[in-house]
Write a protein that holds these residues in place. Sequence first.
Motif, PDB file in Angstrom:
ATOM      1  N   LEU A   7      11.624   4.072   7.085  1.00  0.00           N
ATOM      2  CA  LEU A   7       9.975   4.126   6.653  1.00  0.00           C
ATOM      3  C   LEU A   7       9.123   3.553   7.717  1.00  0.00           C
ATOM      4  O   LEU A   7       9.646   2.661   8.404  1.00  0.00           O
ATOM      5  CB  LEU A   7       9.770   3.104   5.314  1.00  0.00           C
ATOM      6  CG  LEU A   7      10.904   3.432   4.082  1.00  0.00           C
ATOM      7  CD1 LEU A   7      10.651   2.547   2.858  1.00  0.00           C
ATOM      8  CD2 LEU A   7      10.656   5.033   3.697  1.00  0.00           C
ATOM      9  N   VAL A   8       8.016   4.156   7.843  1.00  0.00           N
ATOM     10  CA  VAL A   8       7.248   3.631   8.909  1.00  0.00           C
ATOM     11  C   VAL A   8       5.856   3.441   8.394  1.00  0.00           C
ATOM     12  O   VAL A   8       5.240   4.075   8.063  1.00  0.00           O
ATOM     13  CB  VAL A   8       7.134   4.889  10.029  1.00  0.00           C
ATOM     14  CG1 VAL A   8       6.224   4.394  11.416  1.00  0.00           C
ATOM     15  CG2 VAL A   8       8.388   5.221  10.664  1.00  0.00           C
ATOM     16  N   ARG A   9       5.265   2.426   8.973  1.00  0.00           N
ATOM     17  CA  ARG A   9       3.650   2.094   8.729  1.00  0.00           C
ATOM     18  C   ARG A   9       2.940   2.359  10.102  1.00  0.00           C
ATOM     19  O   ARG A   9       3.009   1.820  10.982  1.00  0.00           O
ATOM     20  CB  ARG A   9       3.399   0.548   8.427  1.00  0.00           C
ATOM     21  CG  ARG A   9       3.654   0.231   7.080  1.00  0.00           C
ATOM     22  CD  ARG A   9       3.327  -1.390   6.955  1.00  0.00           C
ATOM     23  NE  ARG A   9       4.222  -1.980   7.570  1.00  0.00           N
ATOM     24  CZ  ARG A   9       4.127  -3.705   7.437  1.00  0.00           C
ATOM     25  NH1 ARG A   9       3.417  -4.097   6.761  1.00  0.00           N
ATOM     26  NH2 ARG A   9       5.221  -4.153   8.297  1.00  0.00           N
ATOM     27  N   PHE A  10       2.571   3.773  10.130  1.00  0.00           N
ATOM     28  CA  PHE A  10       2.057   3.939  11.391  1.00  0.00           C
ATOM     29  C   PHE A  10       0.465   3.430  11.505  1.00  0.00           C
ATOM     30  O   PHE A  10      -0.063   2.699  10.528  1.00  0.00           O
ATOM     31  CB  PHE A  10       1.598   5.529  11.524  1.00  0.00           C
ATOM     32  CG  PHE A  10       3.022   6.338  11.667  1.00  0.00           C
ATOM     33  CD1 PHE A  10       3.521   6.261  13.004  1.00  0.00           C
ATOM     34  CD2 PHE A  10       3.582   6.816  10.905  1.00  0.00           C
ATOM     35  CE1 PHE A  10       4.723   7.036  13.435  1.00  0.00           C
ATOM     36  CE2 PHE A  10       4.917   7.539  10.912  1.00  0.00           C
ATOM     37  CZ  PHE A  10       5.378   7.668  12.322  1.00  0.00           C
ATOM     38  N   GLU A  17      -2.113  14.699  11.540  1.00  0.00           N
ATOM     39  CA  GLU A  17      -1.541  15.653  12.591  1.00  0.00           C
ATOM     40  C   GLU A  17      -0.726  14.830  13.567  1.00  0.00           C
ATOM     41  O   GLU A  17       0.540  15.467  13.881  1.00  0.00           O
ATOM     42  CB  GLU A  17      -2.740  16.431  13.181  1.00  0.00           C
ATOM     43  CG  GLU A  17      -3.070  17.405  12.143  1.00  0.00           C
ATOM     44  CD  GLU A  17      -4.282  18.211  12.646  1.00  0.00           C
ATOM     45  OE1 GLU A  17      -4.114  18.420  13.985  1.00  0.00           O
ATOM     46  OE2 GLU A  17      -4.983  18.882  11.871  1.00  0.00           O
ATOM     47  N   ALA A  18      -1.180  13.856  14.035  1.00  0.00           N
ATOM     48  CA  ALA A  18      -0.263  13.051  15.004  1.00  0.00           C
ATOM     49  C   ALA A  18       0.929  12.480  14.676  1.00  0.00           C
ATOM     50  O   ALA A  18       1.811  12.615  15.194  1.00  0.00           O
ATOM     51  CB  ALA A  18      -1.250  12.046  15.628  1.00  0.00           C
ATOM     52  N   ILE A  19       0.770  12.082  13.468  1.00  0.00           N
ATOM     53  CA  ILE A  19       2.117  11.602  12.689  1.00  0.00           C
ATOM     54  C   ILE A  19       3.002  12.656  12.265  1.00  0.00           C
ATOM     55  O   ILE A  19       4.365  12.566  12.689  1.00  0.00           O
ATOM     56  CB  ILE A  19       1.766  10.865  11.384  1.00  0.00           C
ATOM     57  CG1 ILE A  19       0.911   9.463  11.775  1.00  0.00           C
ATOM     58  CG2 ILE A  19       2.797  10.403  10.627  1.00  0.00           C
ATOM     59  CD1 ILE A  19       0.139   8.643  10.529  1.00  0.00           C
ATOM     60  N   HIS A  54       4.935   6.930   5.461  1.00  0.00           N
ATOM     61  CA  HIS A  54       5.551   7.892   6.160  1.00  0.00           C
ATOM     62  C   HIS A  54       7.263   7.647   6.501  1.00  0.00           C
ATOM     63  O   HIS A  54       7.381   6.450   6.383  1.00  0.00           O
ATOM     64  CB  HIS A  54       5.035   8.398   7.479  1.00  0.00           C
ATOM     65  CG  HIS A  54       3.619   8.721   7.360  1.00  0.00           C
ATOM     66  ND1 HIS A  54       2.463   7.810   7.415  1.00  0.00           N
ATOM     67  CD2 HIS A  54       3.140  10.104   7.272  1.00  0.00           C
ATOM     68  CE1 HIS A  54       1.486   8.589   7.094  1.00  0.00           C
ATOM     69  NE2 HIS A  54       1.682   9.825   7.144  1.00  0.00           N
ATOM     70  N   GLY A  55       8.039   8.398   6.413  1.00  0.00           N
ATOM     71  CA  GLY A  55       9.204   8.156   6.687  1.00  0.00           C
ATOM     72  C   GLY A  55      10.394   9.338   6.772  1.00  0.00           C
ATOM     73  O   GLY A  55       9.623  10.446   6.766  1.00  0.00           O
ATOM     74  N   ALA A  86       3.924   2.560  15.455  1.00  0.00           N
ATOM     75  CA  ALA A  86       3.997   1.807  14.429  1.00  0.00           C
ATOM     76  C   ALA A  86       3.066   0.621  14.479  1.00  0.00           C
ATOM     77  O   ALA A  86       2.927   0.081  15.328  1.00  0.00           O
ATOM     78  CB  ALA A  86       5.363   1.210  14.065  1.00  0.00           C
ATOM     79  N   GLN A  87       2.500   0.203  13.292  1.00  0.00           N
ATOM     80  CA  GLN A  87       1.576  -0.898  13.160  1.00  0.00           C
ATOM     81  C   GLN A  87       2.533  -2.254  13.527  1.00  0.00           C
ATOM     82  O   GLN A  87       3.545  -2.384  12.848  1.00  0.00           O
ATOM     83  CB  GLN A  87       1.073  -1.153  11.858  1.00  0.00           C
ATOM     84  CG  GLN A  87       0.110  -2.026  11.760  1.00  0.00           C
ATOM     85  CD  GLN A  87      -0.257  -2.268  10.094  1.00  0.00           C
ATOM     86  OE1 GLN A  87      -0.387  -1.138   9.740  1.00  0.00           O
ATOM     87  NE2 GLN A  87      -0.853  -3.433   9.779  1.00  0.00           N
ATOM     88  N   GLY A  88       2.367  -3.028  14.630  1.00  0.00           N
ATOM     89  CA  GLY A  88       2.966  -3.964  14.689  1.00  0.00           C
ATOM     90  C   GLY A  88       4.215  -3.805  15.504  1.00  0.00           C
ATOM     91  O   GLY A  88       5.247  -4.488  15.712  1.00  0.00           O
ATOM     92  N   GLY A  89       4.549  -2.595  16.002  1.00  0.00           N
ATOM     93  CA  GLY A  89       5.703  -2.345  16.896  1.00  0.00           C
ATOM     94  C   GLY A  89       6.893  -2.290  15.806  1.00  0.00           C
ATOM     95  O   GLY A  89       6.917  -1.631  14.671  1.00  0.00           O
ATOM     96  N   MET A  90       7.749  -2.850  16.160  1.00  0.00           N
ATOM     97  CA  MET A  90       9.190  -2.939  15.361  1.00  0.00           C
ATOM     98  C   MET A  90       8.921  -3.421  13.859  1.00  0.00           C
ATOM     99  O   MET A  90       9.616  -3.036  12.973  1.00  0.00           O
ATOM    100  CB  MET A  90      10.235  -3.722  16.005  1.00  0.00           C
ATOM    101  CG  MET A  90      11.665  -4.018  15.117  1.00  0.00           C
ATOM    102  SD  MET A  90      12.496  -2.231  15.096  1.00  0.00           S
ATOM    103  CE  MET A  90      13.149  -2.145  16.680  1.00  0.00           C
ATOM    104  N   ASP A  91       7.786  -4.200  13.723  1.00  0.00           N
ATOM    105  CA  ASP A  91       7.301  -4.858  12.499  1.00  0.00           C
ATOM    106  C   ASP A  91       6.988  -3.855  11.390  1.00  0.00           C
ATOM    107  O   ASP A  91       7.149  -4.113  10.451  1.00  0.00           O
ATOM    108  CB  ASP A  91       6.356  -5.873  12.482  1.00  0.00           C
ATOM    109  CG  ASP A  91       7.073  -7.105  13.268  1.00  0.00           C
ATOM    110  OD1 ASP A  91       8.329  -7.515  13.063  1.00  0.00           O
ATOM    111  OD2 ASP A  91       6.267  -8.027  13.857  1.00  0.00           O
ATOM    112  N   GLY A  92       6.723  -2.538  12.061  1.00  0.00           N
ATOM    113  CA  GLY A  92       6.029  -1.481  11.227  1.00  0.00           C
ATOM    114  C   GLY A  92       7.349  -0.547  10.691  1.00  0.00           C
ATOM    115  O   GLY A  92       6.908   0.432  10.267  1.00  0.00           O
TER     116      GLY A  92
END
Length: 107
Positions: A7-10, A17-19, A54-55, A86-92
């Motif tokens: 799961l990703v917090r972009f 479209e980018a995601i 997203h995920g 991702a928002q915050g890199g690995m944290d997202g």
Amino acid sequence: MIRHIVLVRFRSDLGEEAIAAILAALGPLSTRLGFTAAWGRSESPEQIERGYLHGFVADFTSWDHLAAYQADAEHKAFGAALMQNAQGGMDGILVFDLAIQDPVSIT
């Protein structure tokens, strides 16, 4: 079977479209490495995603099959793109691997 759930917090500055383009890279990867995958945006009526909108899920035949995917250079590039966006890199990013002994179908 091993179900690999990501799961990703972009980042908020990325459009759909980018995601979608980032996640679409999973298609050729799954074809080449022989696993099944599905990806996209949550459509949950519960709306409790907590920002993980997203995920993707990827199904592997064994832990060794998952390990081969993780060691693959193309997978590493895909993972780097996820972290970069991702928002915050690995944290997202949230990863959950589930061993499924006897898949159950609900009809």
